[in-house]
Design a protein around this motif. Structure first.
Motif, PDB file in Angstrom:
ATOM      1  N   ILE A   1       0.837  -1.209   0.000  1.00  0.00           N
ATOM      2  CA  ILE A   1       0.000   0.000   0.000  1.00  0.00           C
ATOM      3  C   ILE A   1       0.864   1.249   0.000  1.00  0.00           C
ATOM      4  CG2 ILE A   1      -1.582   1.369   1.427  1.00  0.00           C
ATOM      5  CD1 ILE A   1      -2.847  -1.347   2.300  1.00  0.00           C
ATOM      6  N   GLU A   2       1.858   1.276   0.892  1.00  0.00           N
ATOM      7  CA  GLU A   2       2.709   2.469   1.015  1.00  0.00           C
ATOM      8  C   GLU A   2       3.517   2.734  -0.249  1.00  0.00           C
ATOM      9  OE1 GLU A   2       6.582   3.928   3.504  1.00  0.00           O
ATOM     10  OE2 GLU A   2       5.071   2.763   4.590  1.00  0.00           O
ATOM     11  N   ARG A   3       4.176   1.714  -0.779  1.00  0.00           N
ATOM     12  CA  ARG A   3       5.034   1.911  -1.956  1.00  0.00           C
ATOM     13  C   ARG A   3       4.260   2.344  -3.197  1.00  0.00           C
ATOM     14  NH1 ARG A   3       9.615  -2.773  -2.479  1.00  0.00           N
ATOM     15  NH2 ARG A   3      10.289  -2.758  -0.317  1.00  0.00           N
ATOM     16  N   ASN A   4       3.001   1.933  -3.265  1.00  0.00           N
ATOM     17  CA  ASN A   4       2.222   2.208  -4.473  1.00  0.00           C
ATOM     18  C   ASN A   4       1.128   3.249  -4.278  1.00  0.00           C
ATOM     19  OD1 ASN A   4       3.172   0.222  -6.663  1.00  0.00           O
ATOM     20  ND2 ASN A   4       3.083  -1.002  -4.791  1.00  0.00           N
ATOM     21  N   GLY A   5       1.029   3.802  -3.075  1.00  0.00           N
ATOM     22  CA  GLY A   5       0.019   4.822  -2.815  1.00  0.00           C
ATOM     23  C   GLY A   5      -1.396   4.319  -3.074  1.00  0.00           C
ATOM     24  N   ILE A   6      -1.657   3.092  -2.679  1.00  0.00           N
ATOM     25  CA  ILE A   6      -2.961   2.477  -2.954  1.00  0.00           C
ATOM     26  C   ILE A   6      -4.032   3.088  -2.062  1.00  0.00           C
ATOM     27  CG2 ILE A   6      -4.288   0.328  -2.920  1.00  0.00           C
ATOM     28  CD1 ILE A   6      -1.609  -1.152  -3.345  1.00  0.00           C
ATOM     29  N   ARG A   7      -5.134   3.480  -2.697  1.00  0.00           N
ATOM     30  CA  ARG A   7      -6.315   3.957  -1.974  1.00  0.00           C
ATOM     31  C   ARG A   7      -7.393   2.876  -2.080  1.00  0.00           C
ATOM     32  NH1 ARG A   7      -5.607   7.620  -5.715  1.00  0.00           N
ATOM     33  NH2 ARG A   7      -7.792   7.558  -6.350  1.00  0.00           N
ATOM     34  N   PRO A   8      -8.151   2.638  -1.026  1.00  0.00           N
ATOM     35  CA  PRO A   8      -9.138   1.551  -1.042  1.00  0.00           C
ATOM     36  C   PRO A   8     -10.082   1.578  -2.234  1.00  0.00           C
ATOM     37  CG  PRO A   8      -9.005   2.520   1.140  1.00  0.00           C
ATOM     38  CD  PRO A   8      -8.153   3.362   0.235  1.00  0.00           C
TER      39      PRO A   8
END
Length: 123
Positions: A32-39
């Motif tokens: 999540i952090e490395r790719n800036g994933i938003r739900p």
């Protein structure tokens, strides 16, 4: 907008519920952090484990860590190929993103760095 797969893998020392949860939570948090994933960009998550991990469903840890209550999660067994990496958990998070395939940051942790050494250290 593209639907991209973000790969991740990790290993655990023992087939124990909390070990599986801890490793999975650490892995998904880093993905999540490395790719800036938003739900809202996540379409689904595939989770596989090797045949020697049956103490817990890693999907529980994904929901616990990410809070993705409405994201479809699927757990499955890996094909038991002789000589494959033992006690391995793999994730494939599918997201809708503008990022190119080269911009996606795949995450390999713990003993799973041997699976893709070319991607393991890439931040």
């Amino acid at each position: 907008m593209y639907n991209r797969g973000i790969r991740g893998a990790t290993t655990v020392e023992h087939n124990e519920r909390e070990a599986i949860y801890a490793a999975t939570e650490e892995l998904v948090a880093e993905m999540i952090e490395r790719n800036g994933i938003r739900p809202e960009t996540v379409s689904n998550v595939w989770i596989t484990v090797t045949h020697d991990l049956d103490a817990a469903f890693p999907a529980v840890a994904v929901r616990r860590q990410a809070g993705w209550d409405f994201v479809p999660l699927m757990c499955a067994l890996e094909i038991p190929v002789e000589g494959s990496l033992p006690r391995c958990i793999r994730l494939m998070i599918q997201v809708n993103t503008e990022k190119s395939q080269r911009e996606i940051k795949h995450v390999y942790q713990r003993g799973a760095t041997v699976l893709r050494p070319d991607l393991a250290g890439r931040k």
